[in-house]
Write a protein that holds these residues in place. Structure first.
Motif, PDB file in Angstrom:
ATOM      1  N   ILE A  87       0.815  -1.211   0.000  1.00 23.88           N
ATOM      2  CA  ILE A  87       0.000   0.000   0.000  1.00 23.88           C
ATOM      3  C   ILE A  87       0.854   1.268   0.000  1.00 23.88           C
ATOM      4  CG2 ILE A  87      -0.239   0.003   2.524  1.00 23.88           C
ATOM      5  CD1 ILE A  87      -2.856   1.173  -0.033  1.00 23.88           C
ATOM      6  N   HIS A  88       1.960   1.251   0.721  1.00 21.36           N
ATOM      7  CA  HIS A  88       2.785   2.460   0.801  1.00 21.36           C
ATOM      8  C   HIS A  88       3.551   2.691  -0.510  1.00 21.36           C
ATOM      9  CE1 HIS A  88       1.638   2.426   4.916  1.00 21.36           C
ATOM     10  NE2 HIS A  88       2.376   1.366   5.235  1.00 21.36           N
ATOM     11  N   ARG A  89       4.015   1.638  -1.128  1.00 20.09           N
ATOM     12  CA  ARG A  89       4.732   1.777  -2.396  1.00 20.09           C
ATOM     13  C   ARG A  89       3.769   2.254  -3.489  1.00 20.09           C
ATOM     14  NH1 ARG A  89       9.629   0.499  -3.877  1.00 20.09           N
ATOM     15  NH2 ARG A  89      10.012  -0.550  -1.890  1.00 20.09           N
ATOM     16  N   GLU A  90       2.555   1.703  -3.472  1.00 21.04           N
ATOM     17  CA  GLU A  90       1.569   2.118  -4.486  1.00 21.04           C
ATOM     18  C   GLU A  90       1.122   3.562  -4.262  1.00 21.04           C
ATOM     19  OE1 GLU A  90      -1.584  -0.687  -4.983  1.00 21.04           O
ATOM     20  OE2 GLU A  90      -0.228  -2.411  -4.986  1.00 21.04           O
ATOM     21  N   THR A  91       0.999   3.947  -3.010  1.00 21.39           N
ATOM     22  CA  THR A  91       0.677   5.352  -2.704  1.00 21.39           C
ATOM     23  C   THR A  91       1.789   6.258  -3.206  1.00 21.39           C
ATOM     24  OG1 THR A  91      -0.582   4.701  -0.741  1.00 21.39           O
ATOM     25  CG2 THR A  91       0.179   6.980  -0.844  1.00 21.39           C
ATOM     26  N   LEU A 138       1.691   6.857  -6.941  1.00 22.57           N
ATOM     27  CA  LEU A 138       0.684   7.842  -7.354  1.00 22.57           C
ATOM     28  C   LEU A 138       1.134   9.261  -7.037  1.00 22.57           C
ATOM     29  CD1 LEU A 138      -2.633   6.084  -6.286  1.00 22.57           C
ATOM     30  CD2 LEU A 138      -1.977   6.719  -8.607  1.00 22.57           C
ATOM     31  N   ILE A 139       1.647   9.473  -5.823  1.00 17.34           N
ATOM     32  CA  ILE A 139       2.029  10.829  -5.417  1.00 17.34           C
ATOM     33  C   ILE A 139       3.189  11.355  -6.249  1.00 17.34           C
ATOM     34  CG2 ILE A 139       2.949  12.213  -3.509  1.00 17.34           C
ATOM     35  CD1 ILE A 139       1.478  10.368  -1.586  1.00 17.34           C
ATOM     36  N   PHE A 140       4.187  10.488  -6.479  1.00 18.21           N
ATOM     37  CA  PHE A 140       5.382  10.938  -7.208  1.00 18.21           C
ATOM     38  C   PHE A 140       5.278  10.681  -8.713  1.00 18.21           C
ATOM     39  CE2 PHE A 140       6.950  10.106  -2.852  1.00 18.21           C
ATOM     40  CZ  PHE A 140       7.427  11.392  -2.561  1.00 18.21           C
ATOM     41  N   ASP A 141       4.110  10.158  -9.123  1.00 21.14           N
ATOM     42  CA  ASP A 141       3.812   9.973 -10.541  1.00 21.14           C
ATOM     43  C   ASP A 141       4.887   9.135 -11.240  1.00 21.14           C
ATOM     44  OD1 ASP A 141       2.276  10.185 -12.786  1.00 21.14           O
ATOM     45  OD2 ASP A 141       3.141  12.109 -13.422  1.00 21.14           O
ATOM     46  N   LYS A 142       5.121   7.933 -10.734  1.00 19.50           N
ATOM     47  CA  LYS A 142       6.106   7.047 -11.341  1.00 19.50           C
ATOM     48  C   LYS A 142       5.654   5.596 -11.157  1.00 19.50           C
ATOM     49  CE  LYS A 142       9.812   8.198  -9.046  1.00 19.50           C
ATOM     50  NZ  LYS A 142      11.159   8.154  -8.429  1.00 19.50           N
ATOM     51  N   PRO A 143       6.151   4.674 -11.960  1.00 19.71           N
ATOM     52  CA  PRO A 143       5.794   3.261 -11.805  1.00 19.71           C
ATOM     53  C   PRO A 143       6.189   2.754 -10.423  1.00 19.71           C
ATOM     54  CG  PRO A 143       6.879   3.635 -13.910  1.00 19.71           C
ATOM     55  CD  PRO A 143       7.035   4.898 -13.126  1.00 19.71           C
TER      56      PRO A 143
END
Length: 923
Positions: A725-729, A732-737
């Motif tokens: 969940i933290h990596r996926e968040t 999204l926030i940093f706009d990268k894969p």
């Protein structure tokens, strides 16, 4: 008009408060003694309440030697060093005065007495001065308009009272002290002349000097005493005289006003030291809160007749609530009488209470049992009074066992009574109604759940105080020493009051739609906690001793390193001395200041530690010293001599969110991130060979609840797919894969994921991530842009709280929020934060309680598993190794199945289980 200026002798109050509790010290839930802290604050609040000062100042003695030591090297030489437990309370006491805006004025080379004497002299021409102290030496300063107030005796002394008490004029009081001396301060005085002799001398002569100018008036023994002690007498005069010309700046009296600007800090303070009753008293004194919100709540739910009825009860005046105290307390003197009375109870319930010699379940002896089943009469059965006619305890318990079958058992803090009775051989499995838990469920912020507080609040009824029977302080006795006839009314009143509250609270629980929470979660939890407490946890005290030896060595090393960098020795535990070292002697730029000087709190030192070795060393020193005193040395002392295990007490009413707390010891606060905290957990191990520790922890339970409540697609998908969940968040926030997210970016996302739940703002985030305030604001803005449904959820929670006046959990646990519609922006902000946090944190508490009840039922009759600890989202068990696979499967099944079905359809709970020889290995 003359103003009232109160000058507080902080040191005198501090010592008096400590010694007032010397035989029965107050220990908080963290195992920290708070006697002096509690005593000073409580006395101070009583002074405020009774005398309404216009201006207040406090002064404390400093550690440096004073001018009196230069006069006489023996001054106070006989005094023992301050007890360790008292040293640790000095700064917390000073912190309280700082938090409420009261300035402290102290001066190196002088005592607090001298500073107060100087300020009294400067201010007395235009103000009435009240010196708040139990120290009689201040009587020398009492003149017209200057008074001495002893808060512990509530004794106010003016000139007339001093003269009447000591038989001399206040202008002679220094002479009086010079003659009688003071053994505590090593002031010799005139050897062989006591208070009565001094009074007689000063009634005949005006002063000490006048006495010695007229030695030819004396004969025999008196003359010899005076001649032999002449030098001592005049030295004593100098030592006893309070200096009134201390070089302190002329005070601005307008700074002496209580200034409360941040109640959250005060809340944190009282929570840290476990003093909820004082927190409540402070709020009542300084916060003007209206009942309009509570009334509006019920007005707006007008279509529910039951809630309207409940509102009508809350609107009753005190006069309306008054009840008759006309009940009969009856002493049962024979077993036949007990049998007859219990058999006559045709009701389906019985209110019951026990009287014991101690609050410690394993040390307590049963002294008596009271019970009640109607409003007109309550009974008391003595079984353990000293030198009295008692009924045979075993026979009494047999009679109870026979006659309470299938009855609803009513009590106030029933868990304690059930444990006491079980230790005496009477195991109870009845349906329960606990009026203490009911009071807390109805409103956790009502202001105290003790029986006397409930009766006062609900019926305006004053109960008999226990101190009236057993006394307090040095003269306190145990309940078995109380006369049976006196004990009868007190004990019977407890059972009767519990019965009265039952009738009221049962209706209120029903009306408030809290039946499910109360009957299906909280009441069964009494049995779950009782069993867990009686199970206890085994601690390897030899391991802790070895750890303590290592810590002692490390602390010595840290002290040496700190002194080496500092260039001189100082009191590391003194914020004042530490602040002077860091920010004056070493020239480090200060980060923040308080009214009393430089701040050296944890946040300041941790920030400085990034660049300064001495700050890093002090942080390490503080952490080790705190854990050493709170746990490593304290835990072995809590091991029961009966079971060889530690039996922590788990409290259902510890937090308004519904979370459990624990004390003796407090298991909730053992840190898991620090190495030393981990070592402490290693001490919790198994008692029997062939057993292992199993630890089961909910995985990200609060974030899962956030996903459920917000129904955010990203969060829901991540949890249901088993993603990070933290990596996926972060992606999204940093706009990268996701695969390109760095560990630092993941850490930032994790910080804000959890921070959102607790209402973290940009300032807190900037500190946590060590970024600028601008970056933190941008980070939060980006988060909400990527997760708009979470922002919508937060807004919904706030709006709902504003409309209802409260927030609630998945089990309808309610927390009333008077500040949510306040005109005070600070109160609104805090209430809005709680409105978002409480439904999540409180729901997590509900879930683990449900799981505990389910597991208690599954394991109740098994001897291969014991539930021993609950900490936040974790349950710890001692298990026979041969049964571990089956036990672990049951634990996971019940814990993951505790979430109600309508929510688990959105996101399921996940539980991580570990095993090991000790708690650390299993965690």
């Amino acid at each position: 008009m003359r103003k009232k200026v109160f000058l507080i002798d902080g040191t005198a109050l501090f010592y008096r408060a400590h010694f007032a509790f010397i035989r029965n010290p107050l220990i908080n839930k963290n195992g920290f003694e708070i006697s002096a802290i509690y005593g000073v604050i409580n006395s101070f609040l009583k002074v405020l309440e009774k005398y309404s000062p216009d201006y207040i100042l406090v002064s404390f003695d400093r550690k440096e030697k004073t001018f009196r030591h230069e006069m006489d090297e023996n001054y106070k030489a006989n005094r023992p060093p301050m007890p360790v437990e008292l040293v640790a309370q000095i700064e917390p006491v000073k912190k309280f005065f700082e938090l409420i805006g009261i300035p402290e004025i102290s001066k190196a080379g002088y005592e607090a007495d001298d500073v107060i004497g100087t300020l009294a002299d400067k201010l007395k021409s235009e103000n009435d001065i009240y010196i708040v102290s139990g120290d009689k030496d201040f009587a020398q300063l009492v003149y017209e308009g200057v008074y001495l107030l002893n808060p512990f005796k509530d004794e106010l002394l003016g000139q007339a009272e001093i003269e009447n008490k000591y038989g001399i004029k206040t202008s002679q009081f220094i002479d009086y002290l010079a003659i009688v001396g003071d053994t505590a301060d090593n002031i010799p005085g005139v050897k062989g002349v006591g208070p009565k002799g001094a009074e007689k001398l000063l009634n005949e002569f005006e002063s000490l000097e006048d006495i010695y100018n007229n030695l030819d008036s004396f004969k025999g023994a008196t003359l010899k005493k005076l001649e032999a002690s002449k030098e001592n007498a005049f030295m004593s005069y100098k030592l006893a005289r309070i200096e009134t010309e201390v070089p302190v700046e002329n005070p601005n009296i307008k700074d002496f006003v209580i200034e409360l600007t941040d109640f959250s800090k005060l809340d944190e303070y009282f929570e840290q030291y476990d003093m909820p009753n004082l927190a409540s008293k402070v709020k009542k004194m300084f916060l003007v809160e209206s009942k309009e919100i509570e009334e509006k709540l019920f007005e707006e739910v007008g279509d529910d007749q039951q809630l309207e009825l409940f509102a009508e009860y809350n609107d009753m005046t005190k006069e309306d609530k008054k009840i008759s105290a006309e009940f009969e307390s009856k002493l049962i003197s024979t077993l036949e009488e007990l049998e007859t009375i219990l058999a006559s109870n045709e009701e389906s319930f019985l209110a019951l209470d026990t009287e014991t010699t101690s609050l410690d379940v394993y040390d307590a002896e049963l002294v008596g049992i009271s019970f009640c089943f109607n409003e007109k009469i309550a009974y008391y059965v003595p079984v353990g009074h000293f030198a009295s006619d008692n009924l045979a305890k075993d026979k009494v318990l047999d009679s109870l066992r026979k006659h309470i079958q299938d009855k609803l058992l009513i009590g106030h803090n029933l868990k304690y009574d059930l444990e006491i009775l079980e230790n005496q051989g009477l195991t109870i499995n009845n349906k329960l109604f606990d009026t203490m838990i009911a009071s807390f469920v109805l409103d956790p912020t009502a202001g105290g759940v003790k029986l006397d507080k409930c009766m006062e609040r609900e019926f305006d009824y004053q109960m008999k105080a226990i101190v009236d029977l057993i006394g307090k302080g040095k003269k306190q006795i145990t309940f078995d020493m109380v006369n049976v006839d006196q004990a009868c009314f007190y004990a019977a009143e407890d059972a009767w009051a519990t019965f009265k509250l039952y009738n009221l609270y049962a209706e209120k629980i029903n009306i408030s739609q809290l039946t499910n929470l109360y009957e299906n979660i909280e009441l069964p939890l009494i049995y779950s906690l009782k069993k867990m407490e009686l199970n206890g946890a085994y601690i390897d005290k030899d391991f802790l001793h070895e750890l303590s030896v290592k810590n002692s060595k490390r602390l010595d090393e840290l002290v040496a390193e700190i002194y080496k960098i500092a260039g001189y020795e100082f009191n590391i535990n003194s914020p004042k001395q530490l602040g002077n070292l860091l920010f004056e002697d070493m020239g480090i730029p200060p980060i923040k200041k308080t009214k009393t000087g430089y701040s050296t709190d944890a946040s300041v030192l941790e920030a400085l530690a990034l660049e300064h070795d001495i700050a890093r060393l002090i942080v390490d020193y503080r952490q080790i010293a705190k854990l050493e005193s709170t746990y490593i040395k304290a835990l072995p002392l809590l091991i029961s001599h009966v079971t060889g295990r530690v039996h922590s007490s788990f409290n259902q009413i510890g937090a308004s969110t519904g979370r459990l707390s624990s004390n003796n010891p407090n298991l909730q606060n053992i840190p898991i991130r620090s190495d030393l905290g981990k070592e402490i957990r290693k001490a919790f191990t198994v008692q029997d060979k062939g057993n292992i520790i199993v630890a089961a922890d909910y995985s990200q339970i609060e974030l899962r609840l956030l996903a459920i409540f917000s129904e955010d697609a990203t969060l829901v998908k991540s949890f249901n797919s088993g993603g990070d969940i933290h990596r996926e968040t972060a992606g999204l926030i940093f706009d990268k894969p996701v695969q390109e997210v760095t560990s630092d970016e993941r850490r930032s996302a994790k910080t804000i994921n959890f921070g959102i739940i607790y209402g973290m703002g940009p300032q807190k985030l900037s500190k946590e991530l060590n970024i600028s305030l601008k970056e933190a604001k941008e980070f939060i803005q980006s988060y909400f842009e990527k997760f708009p449904t979470i922002k919508d959820f937060m807004n919904r929670m706030v709006l709902k709280a504003k409309e209802n006046g409260y927030c609630e959990t998945i089990s309808n646990r309610r927390l009333f929020l008077p500040g949510i519609n306040s005109s005070n922006k600070r109160l609104i902000s805090e209430a809005e934060r709680v409105a978002v946090n409480m439904p999540i944190q409180g729901s997590a508490a509900d879930i683990i309680k449900i799981a505990m009840n389910k597991l208690h039922t599954r394991f109740e009759n098994r001897n291969d598993v014991k539930m021993i600890i609950q900490v936040h989202d974790e349950l710890v068990f001692e298990v026979k190794e041969e049964s571990k696979d089956e036990i672990i499967a049951i634990i996971k099944e019940e814990m993951e199945g505790a979430l109600p079905e309508q929510y688990s359809k959105i996101v399921k709970m996940s539980v991580d289980v570990g095993i090991g020889e000790n708690w650390l290995e299993a965690h």
